[in-house]
Design a protein around this motif. Structure first.
Motif, short mmCIF file in Angstrom:
data_model
loop_
_atom_site.label_atom_id
_atom_site.label_comp_id
_atom_site.label_asym_id
_atom_site.label_seq_id
_atom_site.Cartn_x
_atom_site.Cartn_y
_atom_site.Cartn_z
N ALA A 1 0.82 -1.22 0.00
CA ALA A 1 0.00 0.00 0.00
C ALA A 1 0.85 1.27 0.00
O ALA A 1 0.32 2.36 -0.04
N GLU A 2 2.18 1.11 0.04
CA GLU A 2 3.10 2.26 0.08
C GLU A 2 2.86 3.15 1.29
O GLU A 2 3.01 4.36 1.22
N MET A 3 2.46 2.55 2.41
CA MET A 3 2.30 3.30 3.64
C MET A 3 3.67 3.62 4.21
O MET A 3 4.56 2.79 4.19
N THR A 4 3.82 4.84 4.70
CA THR A 4 5.08 5.25 5.31
C THR A 4 4.93 5.16 6.82
O THR A 4 4.25 5.97 7.42
N SER A 5 5.52 4.13 7.42
CA SER A 5 5.43 3.92 8.86
C SER A 5 6.78 3.55 9.43
O SER A 5 7.53 2.77 8.83
N ILE A 6 7.07 4.12 10.59
CA ILE A 6 8.27 3.77 11.35
C ILE A 6 7.79 3.29 12.70
O ILE A 6 6.98 3.96 13.35
N PHE A 7 8.27 2.15 13.14
CA PHE A 7 7.85 1.57 14.40
C PHE A 7 8.95 1.75 15.45
O PHE A 7 10.11 1.44 15.19
N VAL A 8 8.55 2.29 16.60
CA VAL A 8 9.47 2.52 17.71
C VAL A 8 8.80 2.03 19.00
O VAL A 8 7.60 1.80 19.02
N ALA A 17 8.84 4.10 3.95
CA ALA A 17 9.46 4.97 4.96
C ALA A 17 10.97 4.98 4.79
O ALA A 17 11.61 6.02 4.89
N ALA A 18 11.54 3.82 4.52
CA ALA A 18 12.99 3.74 4.34
C ALA A 18 13.44 4.61 3.17
O ALA A 18 14.47 5.28 3.25
N ARG A 19 12.66 4.62 2.09
CA ARG A 19 13.01 5.45 0.94
C ARG A 19 12.78 6.93 1.22
O ARG A 19 13.63 7.77 0.94
N ILE A 51 12.44 8.62 4.11
CA ILE A 51 13.19 9.20 5.22
C ILE A 51 14.66 8.78 5.15
O ILE A 51 15.47 9.17 5.95
N GLN A 52 15.00 8.01 4.16
CA GLN A 52 16.38 7.58 3.91
C GLN A 52 16.96 6.78 5.07
O GLN A 52 18.07 7.03 5.52
N LEU A 53 16.17 5.81 5.56
CA LEU A 53 16.67 4.89 6.57
C LEU A 53 17.44 3.77 5.89
O LEU A 53 17.11 3.36 4.78
N ILE A 54 18.46 3.29 6.56
CA ILE A 54 19.24 2.17 6.05
C ILE A 54 19.18 1.06 7.09
O ILE A 54 18.82 1.29 8.24
N PRO A 55 19.49 -0.17 6.70
CA PRO A 55 19.36 -1.30 7.63
C PRO A 55 20.06 -1.09 8.97
O PRO A 55 19.57 -1.53 10.01
N THR A 56 21.20 -0.38 8.99
CA THR A 56 21.90 -0.18 10.26
C THR A 56 21.21 0.84 11.17
O THR A 56 21.61 1.01 12.31
N GLY A 87 17.90 11.34 10.20
CA GLY A 87 17.57 12.61 9.57
C GLY A 87 16.58 12.41 8.46
O GLY A 87 16.50 11.34 7.86
N THR A 88 15.81 13.43 8.17
CA THR A 88 14.81 13.31 7.13
C THR A 88 15.17 14.08 5.87
O THR A 88 14.67 13.79 4.81
N GLY A 89 15.99 15.10 6.00
CA GLY A 89 16.27 15.96 4.86
C GLY A 89 15.21 17.03 4.66
O GLY A 89 15.26 17.79 3.71
N PHE A 90 14.22 17.06 5.57
CA PHE A 90 13.16 18.05 5.50
C PHE A 90 13.31 19.02 6.66
O PHE A 90 13.23 18.62 7.82
N PRO A 91 13.55 20.30 6.39
CA PRO A 91 13.70 21.28 7.47
C PRO A 91 12.46 21.32 8.37
O PRO A 91 11.34 21.28 7.89
#
Length: 72
Positions: free
Chosen positions: A4-11, A24-26, A28-33, A43-47
């Motif tokens: 569904a291309e949902m952008t979710s980050i779980f914490v 979300a990884a794309r 917000i530019q999250l990487i596996p590490t 970081g998001t790259g969005f001010p």
């Protein structure tokens, strides 16, 4: 969720990144590490976008909606 291309980050309550959707990884530019690292370290790259602050708001007993318009 991935289809569904949902952008979710779980914490959890301490805010380490537990997992995220591929969108979300794309976006917000999250990487596996980043898994296991504090959300505040990403970081998001969005001010003006503070993911850790938004997550703390969502975890509060009386969370307030957050609406932000962002463009890639």
């Amino acid at each position: 969720m991935a289809a569904a291309e949902m952008t979710s980050i779980f914490v959890d309550t301490r805010l380490p990144v537990k997992r995220c959707t591929p969108a979300a990884a794309r976006f917000i530019q999250l990487i596996p590490t980043d898994i296991g690292r504090p959300l505040s370290d990403t970081g998001t790259g969005f001010p003006g976008v503070e993911l850790a602050g938004y997550a703390m708001n969502a975890l509060n007993r009386h969370p307030q909606p957050i609406n932000r318009a962002m463009a890639e």
